[in-house]
Design a protein around this motif. Sequence first.
Motif, PDB file in Angstrom:
ATOM      1  N   PRO A 130       0.808  -1.224   0.000  1.00  0.00           N
ATOM      2  CA  PRO A 130       0.000   0.000   0.000  1.00  0.00           C
ATOM      3  C   PRO A 130       0.844   1.279   0.000  1.00  0.00           C
ATOM      4  O   PRO A 130       1.884   1.352   0.651  1.00  0.00           O
ATOM      5  CB  PRO A 130      -0.816  -0.117   1.292  1.00  0.00           C
ATOM      6  N   ALA A 131       0.377   2.250  -0.767  1.00  0.00           N
ATOM      7  CA  ALA A 131       0.961   3.592  -0.875  1.00  0.00           C
ATOM      8  C   ALA A 131       2.388   3.579  -1.426  1.00  0.00           C
ATOM      9  O   ALA A 131       3.161   4.490  -1.171  1.00  0.00           O
ATOM     10  CB  ALA A 131       0.905   4.319   0.467  1.00  0.00           C
ATOM     11  N   THR A 132       2.750   2.539  -2.188  1.00  0.00           N
ATOM     12  CA  THR A 132       4.080   2.479  -2.811  1.00  0.00           C
ATOM     13  C   THR A 132       3.939   2.008  -4.249  1.00  0.00           C
ATOM     14  O   THR A 132       2.860   1.634  -4.693  1.00  0.00           O
ATOM     15  CB  THR A 132       5.012   1.485  -2.074  1.00  0.00           C
ATOM     16  N   ASP A 133       5.064   1.991  -4.941  1.00  0.00           N
ATOM     17  CA  ASP A 133       5.102   1.428  -6.294  1.00  0.00           C
ATOM     18  C   ASP A 133       5.737   0.040  -6.279  1.00  0.00           C
ATOM     19  O   ASP A 133       6.194  -0.450  -7.291  1.00  0.00           O
ATOM     20  CB  ASP A 133       5.834   2.361  -7.250  1.00  0.00           C
ATOM     21  N   SER A 134       5.748  -0.606  -5.101  1.00  0.00           N
ATOM     22  CA  SER A 134       6.329  -1.941  -4.943  1.00  0.00           C
ATOM     23  C   SER A 134       5.254  -3.012  -5.009  1.00  0.00           C
ATOM     24  O   SER A 134       4.172  -2.864  -4.437  1.00  0.00           O
ATOM     25  CB  SER A 134       7.057  -2.048  -3.602  1.00  0.00           C
TER      26      SER A 134
END
Length: 183
Positions: A130-134
């Motif tokens: 969540p809230a990342t580009d991972s």
Amino acid sequence: RDIPVTFHPVPQLQPLADEVLCETETLNFNTLIPAVLNGVPGSGQWYTVGGNQQVSGTITPNDGDTWYYVFSSNPGLCESRDTIQATVNELPFVDVYDIVCDDASLTFDVLFTSNADVILTNSGTLVNTPATDSFSLNNIPFDTNIDFDLEILATGCTATYSQVAPNCSCPNLLDQTTLRACD
């Protein structure tokens, strides 16, 4: 004595919209020609802004490239101009930073980052941190190549990416420096 004066109409060009493209897309300046709204005969040519170099044919623009079109009437050599600029958006990508094999379940996981809003794959379970580009793509069966279909919704840019399956079928025992045989 009378001097003859001839008036030639100024061509009125239909302004072209600025070009919005995705990386690797091209512009064909041989077909990108503004219409002459008032039908004045003549011809035109594209030039680069800043360098004033003639432009023709198909090119792959960079973000911010700008060109101007000069139309000259014939007869009269009255000029009219139009300018366009290119906005080039990046393609979605996948940057794989780890692949983890699980010998017990005969599956592997792919860990990656991506700038894509939409990620579709042909195998595995996709999980976003969540809230990342991972992301992780989990539970992929051994010997399965992965195909990614990617899209950035704001620009409509799409790309595909393929990840070749790792060689997970060789057990870790082969990597050990000491061997022990059991009866």
